[in-house]
Design an enzyme around this catalytic site. Sequence first.
Site, PDB file in Angstrom:
ATOM      1  CE  LYS A 192     -13.181  -3.152  -0.163  1.00 52.38           C
ATOM      2  NZ  LYS A 192     -14.189  -3.162   0.891  1.00 52.38           N
ATOM      3  CE  LYS A 251      -4.206  -1.936   1.966  1.00 51.80           C
ATOM      4  NZ  LYS A 251      -5.254  -1.831   3.017  1.00 51.80           N
ATOM      5  CE  LYS A 309      -8.708 -10.500  -1.914  1.00 49.84           C
ATOM      6  NZ  LYS A 309      -8.351 -10.173  -0.523  1.00 49.84           N
TER       7      LYS A 309
END
Length: 334
Positions: free
Chosen positions: A200, A115, A197
Amino acid sequence: MDNVRKTAFSGVQPTGRITLGNYLGAIRNWRPLQDEYNCLYCVVDLHSLTVTQVPAELRKNTMDLVALYIACGIDPDKSSLFIQSHVHEHAELTWILDTIAYVGEMNRMTQFKDKSRKHADNINMGLMNYPVLMASDILLYQTDLVPVGKDQLQHLELARNLAERFNNRYSPTFVVPEALCFQNGCSIKSLQEPTAKMSKSDPNENAVITLFDDPDTIRRKLRRAVTDCCSEVRFAEDKPAISNLLTIYSLTADESIADAEKRFDGCGYGVFKDAVADAVISVVEPIQREQKRLAADKSYLENVLKQGAEQAERTARKTLDKVYRKIGLIGRVR
């Protein structure tokens, strides 16, 4: 809550739209747990603040997610359903756990490194501290079992380490949680990058099916899904794209992958993709109708959240009082 049963805890962030991967890999599996465990299902809104949010969108997404939980089968009469920020003990225990968490182990967190690369302009302390807050979420409720995917196992291991470290330093206080892995657990992959993966936060809208997509959008996204060479519908390591679509079909059509391979033997990818779309739509549409109905009933959702927070807070308060006493803080007289 029933003190004889073991306790299970899980939660999802109210950021973006919940994906088909979130549902098939996690939320769908929560429903049957309610008959076997004391379940706490939380909308982890504090976690979402590690990335800058639009306040009005965050509030709407939070309530939409509460309605979605119930639409997916979470029964507020069987489980404690609540919003993380409604139980202030989450934040309080995080500070206590921060004092026994080491900088080195936080720096090793894979998601923090990932991140940080994605949000280089906002590498805040919350981003680093995220796993400690997650540990607090779990340990507050003396959680025995945590339904968790592979991407969160490192965070669960930190929770276990912090529980054991505190117990060794101050005497047994926390249950050391275990991972709960489902036999039918799966990782749904991106429709455009089948080795990654389904996320969203993916900027490519064609890579992700959300539980709020209409039937035409679902069908269009699946028709545009990447495929492997040849036109054989077969589950194999060298066919990650078709294997991903087979997994989605198997879970939404309730048919084994082996039977699906036989069903689509000799069919082209176009026929197969349309069948996957039909299966996905048949699962998503009833959830959407119920979610929309529930989201419109604000009074009902507020009552559910009030009840859930009160239930959760009773356990959380007992745990935090014990923690404060163990470390030498003077408890508030009530």
